[in-house]
Design a protein around this motif. Structure first.
Motif, PDB file in Angstrom:
ATOM      1  N   SER A 199       0.374  -1.003  -0.160  1.00 17.00           N
ATOM      2  CA  SER A 199       0.164   0.259   0.048  1.00 17.00           C
ATOM      3  C   SER A 199       0.648   1.352   0.059  1.00 17.00           C
ATOM      4  O   SER A 199       2.285   0.968   0.732  1.00 17.00           O
ATOM      5  N   ASP A 222      -1.811  -3.782  -9.817  1.00 14.22           N
ATOM      6  CA  ASP A 222      -2.842  -3.199  -9.084  1.00 14.22           C
ATOM      7  C   ASP A 222      -1.886  -3.126  -7.449  1.00 14.22           C
ATOM      8  O   ASP A 222      -1.994  -4.247  -7.199  1.00 14.22           O
ATOM      9  N   GLU A 229      -2.686  -0.546  -3.872  1.00 16.52           N
ATOM     10  CA  GLU A 229      -3.577   0.395  -3.563  1.00 16.52           C
ATOM     11  C   GLU A 229      -2.466   1.571  -2.998  1.00 16.52           C
ATOM     12  O   GLU A 229      -1.011   2.172  -2.070  1.00 16.52           O
ATOM     13  N   THR A 257      -3.825   5.139  -0.359  1.00 14.91           N
ATOM     14  CA  THR A 257      -4.158   5.674   0.332  1.00 14.91           C
ATOM     15  C   THR A 257      -4.354   6.855   0.725  1.00 14.91           C
ATOM     16  O   THR A 257      -3.601   7.745   0.636  1.00 14.91           O
ATOM     17  N   SER A 283      -7.871   4.369  -2.577  1.00 15.56           N
ATOM     18  CA  SER A 283      -8.739   3.018  -2.614  1.00 15.56           C
ATOM     19  C   SER A 283      -9.730   3.778  -1.449  1.00 15.56           C
ATOM     20  O   SER A 283      -9.851   5.146  -1.224  1.00 15.56           O
ATOM     21  N   ALA A 304      -6.068   1.478   7.015  1.00 15.78           N
ATOM     22  CA  ALA A 304      -4.651   0.693   5.854  1.00 15.78           C
ATOM     23  C   ALA A 304      -3.496   0.162   6.495  1.00 15.78           C
ATOM     24  O   ALA A 304      -3.869  -0.807   6.290  1.00 15.78           O
TER      25      ALA A 304
END
Ligand code: BDR
Ligand code: CA
Length: 341
Positions: free
Chosen positions: A32, A60, A62, A64, A100, A107
């Motif tokens: 992330s 892909d 993430e 945030t 996200s 997260a």
């Protein structure tokens, strides 16, 4: 061995290169990317993160959004240092990747809880998101494998006030809470702190960009010259080289205008390299705290190395490294990624 990572950034020119370095590193498993308000506002940070992922053709990952402002202090940003959008003169195509649905602090908590003892946290911006995450889940320091952060200045001048470093100065309360929270972890898992003392030895020069471009197979030869007009833009055939060169030109001009030479300090990529391999630096253990009240010294990091406070160590401060070896590694990795695009 893969290194599962949460990367928390305030992108930022050197944060950008930290992301490129990690995206080019097979051992980095980026779980992330958290966006923190700092160099530029948090929405712009998130947009930059998404745009770099596009440019690198990343899968892909993430991204945030974090808090809009520090815990207590009003937000300060530094477009002077990093350009109007945080990426110098670069103009990256706007990404269509979605942000996200969860915020950065959530997260942090959910990912670390899901893989206790496995995740390395890398923070190259203010510590706001991590402090918020620890407020939600005070167990987080025990559950992380390791925290690596870029921040602080100890026996070295500050870059924001005479004694404070930017990431700490933007959100001193967050930094103070994070250092306090990590005083419970065992010695072999103390947070690694990469302060200005060491990151200002990581000097990127135009020749490094030329070498990176050459490794990428980019044409023509990439030459950033101090005498160029600041309206000069890269014509590199390779898009990653072109955009990064435009970003770093701005950063070199900033350093020159502040009497540091025509170079750029690559603070955050160094911290990223340490997160993948702590053996590239030597360390000194200390108890670190942050001045919150000084009229002249708010945001200053103070290290107690002699146990005068009677408090446990909470930091392994990076003290020495081999900058030339660091740049050889970075150029090989990022150049190879660019060559594949
Ligand atoms: C730090 O401040 C920011 O401007 C840079 O991105 C780096 O993380 C250096 O003090
Ligand atoms: Ca940063």
């Amino acid at each position: 061995m893969r290194v599962p990572l949460i990367v928390d950034v305030d992108t930022g020119i050197d944060d950008s290169l930290a992301l490129l370095y990690l995206l080019s590193s097979p051992e980095a498993e980026i779980l992330s990317i958290a966006s923190t308000a700092g160099n530029v506002p948090v929405n712009q940070v998130a947009a930059n993160n998404l745009a770099w992922l596009d440019l690198c053709g990343a899968g892909d990952i993430e991204v945030t959004l974090g808090a809009q402002a520090p815990l207590v202090a009003p937000l300060m940003t530094t477009e002077d240092t990093h350009g109007p959008q945080g990426i110098g003169y670069a103009e990256l195509p706007v990404s269509r990747r979605p942000l996200s649905a969860r915020d950065a602090a959530t997260a942090w908590v959910e990912i670390v809880r899901g893989r206790p003892g496995e995740v390395t946290g890398l923070v190259t911006g203010p510590l706001t998101n991590l402090a918020n995450a620890i407020r939600i889940d005070p167990e987080l320091p025990r559950l992380l494998k390791r925290l690596v952060l870029m921040g602080g200045a100890f026996e070295h001048p500050g870059n924001t006030t005479p004694t404070s470093e930017w990431n700490i100065a933007v959100d001193p309360e967050a930094a103070s809470e994070v250092f306090a929270a990590f005083s419970v972890v065992p010695q072999d898992r103390l947070p690694i702190v990469c302060p200005l003392d060491i990151t200002e030895t990581i000097e990127m020069y135009p020749d490094h960009i030329a070498r990176l471009a050459e490794r990428a197979g980019s044409i023509p030869r990439e030459l950033i010259a101090e005498r160029d007009s600041s309206a000069t833009r890269s014509t590199a055939s390779n898009p990653l080289v072109r955009h990064f060169s435009d970003a770093v030109r701005f950063y070199m001009e900033f350093h020159r205008d502040h009497d540091q030479g025509f170079l750029a300090h690559m603070h955050d990529p160094f911290a990223a390299a340490v997160a993948l391999n702590p053996d590239i630096a030597t360390y000194r253990l200390a108890t670190v705290d942050v001045e919150l009240n000084g009229t002249l010294t708010r945001g200053t990091t103070v290290a107690d190395r002699r146990g005068m406070w009677g408090r446990p160590h909470n930091a392994a401060i990076a003290t020495t490294t081999d900058p030339a070896a660091f740049f050889d590694d970075l150029i090989e990795r990022v150049g190879a990624l660019a060559a594949r695009l």
